[in-house]
Scaffold this active site. Sequence first.
Site, PDB file in Angstrom:
ATOM      1  N   VAL A  37       2.827   5.914  -0.977  1.00 28.65           N
ATOM      2  CA  VAL A  37       1.627   6.280  -0.227  1.00 28.65           C
ATOM      3  C   VAL A  37       0.386   6.017  -1.076  1.00 28.65           C
ATOM      4  CG1 VAL A  37       0.408   8.213   0.866  1.00 28.65           C
ATOM      5  CG2 VAL A  37       2.882   8.112   0.964  1.00 28.65           C
ATOM      6  N   CYS A  38      -0.691   5.570  -0.428  1.00 28.56           N
ATOM      7  CA  CYS A  38      -2.004   5.489  -1.068  1.00 28.56           C
ATOM      8  C   CYS A  38      -3.056   5.805  -0.012  1.00 28.56           C
ATOM      9  CB  CYS A  38      -2.233   4.120  -1.727  1.00 28.56           C
ATOM     10  SG  CYS A  38      -2.412   2.758  -0.559  1.00 28.56           S
ATOM     11  N   ARG A  39      -4.290   5.360  -0.215  1.00 23.88           N
ATOM     12  CA  ARG A  39      -5.351   5.671   0.734  1.00 23.88           C
ATOM     13  C   ARG A  39      -5.173   4.932   2.049  1.00 23.88           C
ATOM     14  NH1 ARG A  39     -10.462   4.317   2.575  1.00 23.88           N
ATOM     15  NH2 ARG A  39     -10.436   2.283   1.618  1.00 23.88           N
TER      16      ARG A  39
ATOM     17  N   MET B 165      -3.154   7.486   3.618  1.00 22.41           N
ATOM     18  CA  MET B 165      -3.691   8.815   3.921  1.00 22.41           C
ATOM     19  C   MET B 165      -4.804   8.762   4.968  1.00 22.41           C
ATOM     20  SD  MET B 165      -1.777  10.944   2.392  1.00 22.41           S
ATOM     21  CE  MET B 165      -2.675  12.491   2.521  1.00 22.41           C
TER      22      MET B 165
END
Length: 98
Positions: free
Chosen positions: A62-64, A90
């Site tokens: 997961v990242c932005r 996110m």
Amino acid sequence: MKRITAKEVQKLVVDGKKLNIIDVREVDEVRAGKIPGAINIPLGLVEFRMHELDKSKEYLMVCRSGGRSGRAAQFLESYGFKVINMDGGMLDWKGKVE
């Protein structure tokens, strides 16, 4: 590379599924909130901390927005890890954060 949507991940979390989530955002980004139970390993440190991971487990990256986590997923895959990238990151996450 396997992919999953934030909505699909949210359903798994709500259903109580045990997930191995790695958030590759920077520490200051994670302070704003992360998926409950996620481990923070900033993208620049993945290479140096991959010895902490277990090749028998599957990891959800997961990242932005999904770009950095995609790069991390490709890197770990090249070393034999089982990974799934969360598309949209996110920015698409509507579930709880900690």
